[in-house]
Design a protein around this motif. Sequence first.
Motif, PDB file in Angstrom:
ATOM      1  N   PHE A  38       8.174  13.080  29.946  1.00  0.00           N
ATOM      2  CA  PHE A  38       7.101  13.397  29.015  1.00  0.00           C
ATOM      3  C   PHE A  38       7.737  13.808  27.693  1.00  0.00           C
ATOM      4  CE2 PHE A  38       5.312  14.032  33.189  1.00  0.00           C
ATOM      5  CZ  PHE A  38       4.004  13.624  33.096  1.00  0.00           C
ATOM      6  N   TYR A  39       6.958  13.673  26.606  1.00  0.00           N
ATOM      7  CA  TYR A  39       7.446  14.030  25.274  1.00  0.00           C
ATOM      8  C   TYR A  39       6.393  14.858  24.540  1.00  0.00           C
ATOM      9  CZ  TYR A  39      10.418   9.974  26.303  1.00  0.00           C
ATOM     10  OH  TYR A  39      11.280   9.073  26.894  1.00  0.00           O
ATOM     11  N   ILE A  40       6.851  15.857  23.797  1.00  0.00           N
ATOM     12  CA  ILE A  40       5.979  16.669  22.945  1.00  0.00           C
ATOM     13  C   ILE A  40       6.624  16.763  21.563  1.00  0.00           C
ATOM     14  CG2 ILE A  40       5.021  18.968  22.514  1.00  0.00           C
ATOM     15  CD1 ILE A  40       4.927  19.390  25.533  1.00  0.00           C
ATOM     16  N   TYR A  41       5.811  16.532  20.529  1.00  0.00           N
ATOM     17  CA  TYR A  41       6.290  16.695  19.160  1.00  0.00           C
ATOM     18  C   TYR A  41       5.772  18.021  18.600  1.00  0.00           C
ATOM     19  CZ  TYR A  41       6.458  16.202  14.083  1.00  0.00           C
ATOM     20  OH  TYR A  41       6.676  16.423  12.741  1.00  0.00           O
ATOM     21  N   LYS A  42       6.652  18.741  17.886  1.00  0.00           N
ATOM     22  CA  LYS A  42       6.228  19.987  17.243  1.00  0.00           C
ATOM     23  C   LYS A  42       7.085  20.196  15.986  1.00  0.00           C
ATOM     24  CE  LYS A  42       4.557  24.192  16.588  1.00  0.00           C
ATOM     25  NZ  LYS A  42       5.011  25.346  17.379  1.00  0.00           N
ATOM     26  N   THR A  43       6.432  20.213  14.841  1.00  0.00           N
ATOM     27  CA  THR A  43       7.033  20.537  13.528  1.00  0.00           C
ATOM     28  C   THR A  43       8.386  19.876  13.302  1.00  0.00           C
ATOM     29  OG1 THR A  43       7.984  22.596  14.408  1.00  0.00           O
ATOM     30  CG2 THR A  43       5.817  22.741  13.340  1.00  0.00           C
ATOM     31  N   GLY A  44       8.432  18.559  13.457  1.00  0.00           N
ATOM     32  CA  GLY A  44       9.629  17.807  13.105  1.00  0.00           C
ATOM     33  C   GLY A  44      10.553  17.486  14.256  1.00  0.00           C
ATOM     34  N   TYR A  45      10.313  18.059  15.419  1.00  0.00           N
ATOM     35  CA  TYR A  45      11.219  17.864  16.544  1.00  0.00           C
ATOM     36  C   TYR A  45      10.474  17.297  17.751  1.00  0.00           C
ATOM     37  CZ  TYR A  45      14.395  20.716  13.798  1.00  0.00           C
ATOM     38  OH  TYR A  45      15.191  21.204  12.789  1.00  0.00           O
ATOM     39  N   LEU A  46      11.185  16.438  18.493  1.00  0.00           N
ATOM     40  CA  LEU A  46      10.645  15.893  19.726  1.00  0.00           C
ATOM     41  C   LEU A  46      11.319  16.588  20.901  1.00  0.00           C
ATOM     42  CD1 LEU A  46       8.612  13.641  20.609  1.00  0.00           C
ATOM     43  CD2 LEU A  46      10.635  12.265  21.166  1.00  0.00           C
ATOM     44  N   TYR A  47      10.486  17.095  21.802  1.00  0.00           N
ATOM     45  CA  TYR A  47      10.969  17.733  23.018  1.00  0.00           C
ATOM     46  C   TYR A  47      10.700  16.791  24.186  1.00  0.00           C
ATOM     47  CZ  TYR A  47      11.085  21.985  20.199  1.00  0.00           C
ATOM     48  OH  TYR A  47      11.361  22.916  19.225  1.00  0.00           O
ATOM     49  N   ALA A  48      11.612  16.778  25.144  1.00  0.00           N
ATOM     50  CA  ALA A  48      11.464  15.882  26.287  1.00  0.00           C
ATOM     51  C   ALA A  48      11.668  16.636  27.591  1.00  0.00           C
ATOM     52  CB  ALA A  48      12.466  14.734  26.195  1.00  0.00           C
ATOM     53  N   SER A  49      10.962  16.158  28.602  1.00  0.00           N
ATOM     54  CA  SER A  49      11.159  16.633  29.966  1.00  0.00           C
ATOM     55  C   SER A  49      11.474  15.433  30.840  1.00  0.00           C
ATOM     56  CB  SER A  49       9.912  17.337  30.486  1.00  0.00           C
ATOM     57  OG  SER A  49      10.033  17.614  31.874  1.00  0.00           O
ATOM     58  N   THR A  50      12.475  15.569  31.707  1.00  0.00           N
ATOM     59  CA  THR A  50      12.834  14.488  32.631  1.00  0.00           C
ATOM     60  C   THR A  50      12.525  14.845  34.076  1.00  0.00           C
ATOM     61  OG1 THR A  50      15.099  15.315  32.786  1.00  0.00           O
ATOM     62  CG2 THR A  50      14.643  13.656  31.087  1.00  0.00           C
ATOM     63  N   ASP A  51      11.827  15.965  34.253  1.00  0.00           N
ATOM     64  CA  ASP A  51      11.512  16.398  35.626  1.00  0.00           C
ATOM     65  C   ASP A  51      10.024  16.699  35.793  1.00  0.00           C
ATOM     66  OD1 ASP A  51      11.330  18.689  34.126  1.00  0.00           O
ATOM     67  OD2 ASP A  51      12.933  19.769  35.176  1.00  0.00           O
ATOM     68  N   GLY A  52       9.209  15.845  35.201  1.00  0.00           N
ATOM     69  CA  GLY A  52       7.767  15.982  35.381  1.00  0.00           C
ATOM     70  C   GLY A  52       7.129  17.115  34.614  1.00  0.00           C
ATOM     71  N   GLY A  53       7.809  17.615  33.581  1.00  0.00           N
ATOM     72  CA  GLY A  53       7.234  18.665  32.745  1.00  0.00           C
ATOM     73  C   GLY A  53       7.686  20.062  33.091  1.00  0.00           C
ATOM     74  N   ALA A  54       8.562  20.220  34.066  1.00  0.00           N
ATOM     75  CA  ALA A  54       8.995  21.570  34.463  1.00  0.00           C
ATOM     76  C   ALA A  54       9.907  22.193  33.412  1.00  0.00           C
ATOM     77  CB  ALA A  54       9.707  21.518  35.813  1.00  0.00           C
ATOM     78  N   THR A  55      10.890  21.440  32.935  1.00  0.00           N
ATOM     79  CA  THR A  55      11.811  21.964  31.911  1.00  0.00           C
ATOM     80  C   THR A  55      11.858  21.004  30.733  1.00  0.00           C
ATOM     81  OG1 THR A  55      13.716  20.863  32.929  1.00  0.00           O
ATOM     82  CG2 THR A  55      13.236  23.122  33.641  1.00  0.00           C
TER      83      THR A  55
END
Length: 706
Positions: free
Chosen positions: A553-570
């Motif tokens: 999963f991916y989340i964008y926030k204020t210029g940065y993309l965050y990713a999780s590779t374990d179903g959203g846990a981390t």
Amino acid sequence: MKISATMVAAIGMAILTAWSCKKLSEKVEKEVLDGKRSGVSSIQGMVSYSWNNVAIGGGGYVTGMAIHPTTGNRMYARTDVGGAYRWDGTNQRWQPMLDGISSIRVDGMALDANAPDRVYLALNDGVYRSNDRGDNWTKVFSTTYNGNGDLRWAGECLAVDSLTSTVIYAGTRTDGLYRSTNTGTSWTKVATVPGSANVRIVATDPSSSVSGRSAKVYAGIPGGGIYRSTDGGMTFSAMSGAPASPNRMVVMGGKLYVAHSTGVTVWNGSTWTNITPASGMNKNYCGIAVESYDHNKIAVCQRYSTFNNPLYRSSNGGSSWEQINTTSLPITKTLEAPWWPNSWFSSATSCLVFDPLHHGDLYYSDWFGVWFSSNVWAAGNVAFTTRIKGDEETVVLTLASAPGTVPLYSGLADVFGFRHDNVTAYPSARLYNINEGFSISYCESQPANIAILGASGNDGTGTILATSSNSGTSWTTRTLPSGVKLGRICISSANPDKMVYIAGGSGGAVYYSTNRGSSWSAATGAPTGAVNAIDVWSKDFSITADCVDGDKFYIYKTGYLYASTDGGATWSQQNATAIPNKNSYLFVAARPGTADEVWVSLDGNGLYKTTNGGATFSKVTALTTCTAFAWGAPASGSATPTLFAYGTVGGVKGMYRSTNLGAGWDQIDNGTQKFPAGVKSLAGDRTVFGKVYVGTGGRGVLYGQP
């Protein structure tokens, strides 16, 4: 003349050079058309599209109606956020009149009794005039209105003198009353009406004249009473004993009929008479209509936000009344859209109007559309039917189109939204029985599995999560973490049991579920406030699932993309160098069929993409702005999904389509479809190439196709 070998060689070189330049030019042109040389041009061409509304049926506030007094098939309706419509009597449907201009919130309207094709509208930035029934418009007066403001149901704030087309009156929201004596070419402020008054109602009385115009003119000010002129609009004075807060005024037979905040009153030229229905004293009345052929026949209606507001009729000038929507005398209702609840009758009623050319024909407008009776004077039960065909005024909150199943899901304000199996037919039922539908997600590989977020109030009150495994035919209500509301939901692309939820608000946290929302756990490392929502109109669509890897999963926030590779846990931040922040609307979506590729639109700051899961980004340079984008089905013979975007290419704002991942773009709005209610969401049809759905802020859902 003899030609030397040197000259022959020179001529040959010149021909070769010209041929080479021609071939180079052709190569450049081909590369431009192929979208390979975006630095030269990124507009491949204009592809002709047809644009229509997805059939929903009403759903928005119709704040006023007007029918021409002498010419048939000249009926108009105004709405608060969805523009204005004219009635097409031949096809029995409403036709939008403002799709080609930039202003769509309508605060008032007026017809010219002596020019049947002329219409005036009060839009948010001023008064507009059309001489051809709304096909073309000219702005004639700049002032400020608020078509979605308080008392938008009152009116009308514009009036054309019944005796002459040259005299027009314009009541304003905060600047008193103005008058034009040259069909709107110039305007003069009326000094004897309070200069900062909210003049919501203007009416002229043609029973007496001065210099070829109506001698008597009335100006209604909610909270400030009624002002009258007896010298053709030159001077006005406050009327003693007039209702303090008028909502609607009708002049008929030399009398002034007023629906106001505490009842119904009539002025006969010398005295005021209270004709409020005895069973509805001290109530707020808005709708009032008087039959042109028999002035003793009057209809009035109360105005509240509840359903089934009392609707009365009188055949003796208001001496006695009969309520026609009671338990003992219920109306007979015919609903054109099958999803309309049977209770939707007389809700926040704004206007009643009799058709002057067809005795007994009564129209009324309210919170969700237009109703019509062909004989309101019938003995016993009165039959009403909705007249909503073509009236598409819903406010879109989100759209989704799943591959290979349902063409379109919509999330809407006030009516939640729908599953659209056929975009040309009304849906049979709402998608879910709650008011606001603001987040929809489906499983890419198993698209019959969808999840929705909704709420009972537009502030997120009563936020719910529900899931379906059969494309929305039936639902299971799930849980949400304690104390949360609003936000966004996202389903894994491969496993519908895995979901990520971002709670709304500046401190909204991220949660994940492995059992389809039966329980939730707090994520670690995820950004907070990625959906900074205070209501259902949040512009942050900041989460997406990787379209191939079901754990990403991916989340964008204020210029940065965050990713999780374990179903959203981390979660972890991916890009070390920030891209720009959103300018207004934010949309994040992964490319179908490709892992690790995510696109982010930042409205005024353009469109960006990453092909390595967010480690680095590149800008799609052709689009200087990108309000929204969406993926659609690939062209025939291609595996590359079609990209749709609403933004600016080469300085031209419009709707575009790319079949080569943004290297080149075709404009598809024909240069005429202006989307005046705004583009709030896009969805490309995942099955039909070239088809795109556009969610607007008041004109419902439009769809375009080649």
